[in-house]
Motif scaffolding. Structure first.
Motif, PDB file in Angstrom:
ATOM      1  N   GLY A  85       0.792  -1.223   0.000  1.00 41.20           N
ATOM      2  CA  GLY A  85       0.000   0.000   0.000  1.00 41.20           C
ATOM      3  C   GLY A  85       0.822   1.269   0.000  1.00 41.20           C
ATOM      4  N   SER A  86       0.116   2.376  -0.217  1.00 43.76           N
ATOM      5  CA  SER A  86       0.706   3.708  -0.144  1.00 43.76           C
ATOM      6  C   SER A  86      -0.338   4.649   0.432  1.00 43.76           C
ATOM      7  CB  SER A  86       1.138   4.205  -1.522  1.00 43.76           C
ATOM      8  OG  SER A  86       1.458   5.595  -1.473  1.00 43.76           O
ATOM      9  N   ASP A  87       0.080   5.545   1.300  1.00 50.66           N
ATOM     10  CA  ASP A  87      -0.873   6.470   1.903  1.00 50.66           C
ATOM     11  C   ASP A  87      -1.344   7.551   0.942  1.00 50.66           C
ATOM     12  OD1 ASP A  87      -1.063   5.139   4.271  1.00 50.66           O
ATOM     13  OD2 ASP A  87       0.287   6.451   5.399  1.00 50.66           O
ATOM     14  N   THR A  88      -0.832   7.543  -0.281  1.00 53.53           N
ATOM     15  CA  THR A  88      -1.368   8.433  -1.314  1.00 53.53           C
ATOM     16  C   THR A  88      -2.403   7.720  -2.178  1.00 53.53           C
ATOM     17  OG1 THR A  88       0.418   7.854  -2.855  1.00 53.53           O
ATOM     18  CG2 THR A  88       0.774   9.743  -1.384  1.00 53.53           C
ATOM     19  N   ASN A  89      -2.614   6.418  -1.922  1.00 52.47           N
ATOM     20  CA  ASN A  89      -3.627   5.664  -2.677  1.00 52.47           C
ATOM     21  C   ASN A  89      -5.034   6.041  -2.239  1.00 52.47           C
ATOM     22  OD1 ASN A  89      -1.730   4.314  -4.163  1.00 52.47           O
ATOM     23  ND2 ASN A  89      -1.783   2.430  -2.939  1.00 52.47           N
ATOM     24  N   SER A  90      -5.999   5.473  -2.941  1.00 49.76           N
ATOM     25  CA  SER A  90      -7.405   5.758  -2.648  1.00 49.76           C
ATOM     26  C   SER A  90      -7.928   4.967  -1.466  1.00 49.76           C
ATOM     27  CB  SER A  90      -8.258   5.438  -3.873  1.00 49.76           C
ATOM     28  OG  SER A  90      -8.220   4.040  -4.156  1.00 49.76           O
ATOM     29  N   GLY A  91      -7.244   3.879  -1.109  1.00 52.71           N
ATOM     30  CA  GLY A  91      -7.745   3.025  -0.039  1.00 52.71           C
ATOM     31  C   GLY A  91      -8.690   1.948  -0.524  1.00 52.71           C
TER      32      GLY A  91
END
Length: 506
Positions: free
Chosen positions: A12-18
């Motif tokens: 994951g990445s905290d810039t993703n949409s989730g």
């Protein structure tokens, strides 16, 4: 509409949409995007400061964190600690703080910091199910303030102090948990009054330790093979380990020192528990569960534990002379609404469960049916108080929890007694009352303020020992319930007025 947020520290990445295809990296970021109704799905992984988590993780109202309930969070590990400022205890080392309506499902939590607590629950009502709490330097879960959580089917092991600590005025349901190879399995202190059902507590230093003025209810628990005691009671604590309408059915066996150690100032009554008398210490009286009388379904432990002797009066009750509520209790005995116990006690300062309260209301008022009956989710028709609860509900004297649950074994808080009596009489305030006459008015739930105002105006509220403190969320005592029920009888013209400095008047 419910919102799902997916978290995966590896992909994951905290810039993703989730989304499931583009997960966030951290729970920290997911919580920033969460509102009531949000569900956060965790992937199998480690969630720690190295992977970007910022502790403590404070879970907002109504948010659910989900791991894998089938294996109680094996492989889905939150491991970290941060400084949390408790309103009661000051700065604490905590992994997660749970607000009301939060659900924690199928995760593992560890706090290896000095005096670290995995989950902190303060004056809130979350639900924790199918999780594992392991290797924390203090306890797995700490419950404090006026908290009322549900803690069910979890594992607590290898925590340095306690599996679960329940303090201050907390209540709640502790059901089906396994506490083993930890400090104390469950520690209950101060004025806490939770109900413990079907917990397995073994191979700890001690099993259940009850202290302070705590009044927990213990049913169907197994406390065995602990190094010291199975159940330890100290100070002014008085756990309910069975009464004639609700047998204890606890097992205390094969503990290193004593199966039950009563070092408190109170006599402990044991009804229908599995325990060897030679393995107990202190003032403990044992009874087998008696057969109920045919009409007993409308009577409760509020009125008797075993079949009481007739015509019990204040003069031959051993624990009531000089009590602040003695005159009220005498009048209710003469009205055949309450009775003493066969050992010539009344136990005025003991707590009262919701089922016992319902039975007392039916005995006192015999309410008419004002609404349709329902099927209670958590009460069988064979339960001793079923008919009384049904009649009290139809008479609008008692209310339910979500899901048509009544929680019959839960000690009833004072605010529920006040709301119950005000609603049952359909009371309204003729004038606006400033509830700041109570120093703790900020603890009155918003949806109960009108009932408190009406009950205050009609002199139904009793505050002992400090008339200026309502203590709305503390468990009501037998004396307090007796006096408030008596005040209703005065209000409707069925009893004489009694002067008391503890009846609130404005």
């Amino acid at each position: 509409m419910l919102k799902f947020i997916y978290v995966n520290p590896t992909t994951g990445s905290d810039t993703n949409s989730g989304s499931q295809q583009a997960p966030l990296k951290t729970i920290t970021q997911a919580l920033k995007q969460s509102a009531s109704g949000t569900k956060i799905q965790l992937a199998e992984d480690n969630y720690n400061a190295t992977n970007g988590e910022v502790f403590p993780l404070i879970v907002p109202f109504g948010v659910t964190i989900i791991g894998n309930e089938d294996n109680r969070g094996n492989g889905i590990v939150i491991n970290g600690s941060g400084r949390h400022l408790s309103h009661i205890f000051g700065a604490q080392n905590v992994s997660l703080v749970l607000n009301s309506g939060v659900r924690l499902r199928g995760i593992t939590v560890t706090n290896s910091a000095s005096r670290g607590t995995a989950v902190w629950i303060e004056s809130s009502s979350p639900t924790v199910v199918n999780c594992t709490f392991i290797n924390s330097e203090r306890e797995g879960i700490l419950v404090t303030g006026n908290a009322n959580p549900t803690i069910k089917d979890n594992i607590f092991t290898q925590n340095s102090a306690n599996g679960i600590s329940i303090t201050k005025n907390s209540s709640g349901e502790i059901i089906g948990n396994s506490c083993f190879q930890t400090g104390f399995g469950i520690s209950i202190s101060d004025n806490a009054n939770p109900i413990l059902i079907d917990n397995k507590i073994y191979a700890n230093r001690s099993g259940i330790v009850v202290s302070g003025d705590a009044r927990p209810v213990l049913r169907e628990n197994r406390c065995e093979n602990n190094i010291q005691d199975g159940l330890t009671v100290v100070a002014n604590a008085l756990p309910d380990i069975g009464n004639s309408r609700s047998p204890g059915n606890n097992i205390f066996d094969n503990n290193g020192q004593f199966d039950i150690q009563n070092a408190s100032i109170n006599k402990l009554i044991s009804i229908d528990n599995q325990v060897k008398v030679v393995n107990v210490n202190g003032n403990i009286q044992f009874f087998a569960d008696p057969e109920p009388e045919p009409e007993a379904e409308l009577e409760s432990e509020t009125e008797k534990i075993l079949q009481p002797k007739p015509q019990i009066t204040i003069s031959n009750l051993t624990d009531i002379n000089g009590h602040w509520a003695a005159e009220y209790i005498q009048e209710l005995i003469q009205l055949d609404i309450v009775k003493g116990f066969p050992n010539r006690t009344f136990r005025a300062d003991a707590t009262i469960t919701r089922s016992q309260y319902a039975a007392l209301l039916v005995k006192a008022f015999n309410p008419l049916s004002l609404q349709q009956p329902i099927e209670f989710e958590d009460i069988k028709k064979s339960f001793w108080a079923y008919q009384a609860i049904k009649q009290a509900y139809q008479g609008k004297l008692v209310s339910l929890y979500p899901g048509k649950k009544f929680l019959p074994h839960q000690n009833i808080p004072r605010i529920q007694v006040i709301v119950s009596l005000a609603n049952g009489l359909a009371l309204t305030s003729k004038i606006e009352i400033d509830l700041n006459i109570y120093r703790d008015s900020n603890q009155i739930p918003n949806d109960a303020r009108s009932q408190v105002s009406a009950a205050t105006q009609n002199q139904l509220i009793v505050n002992y020992p400090n008339i200026e403190k309502l203590n709305p969320n503390r468990a009501a005592t037998r004396a307090e319930v007796a006096v408030m029920v008596y005040q209703v009888l005065v209000l409707i013209g069925k009893a004489r007025e009694i002067d008391s400095p503890y009846i609130v008047s404005c």
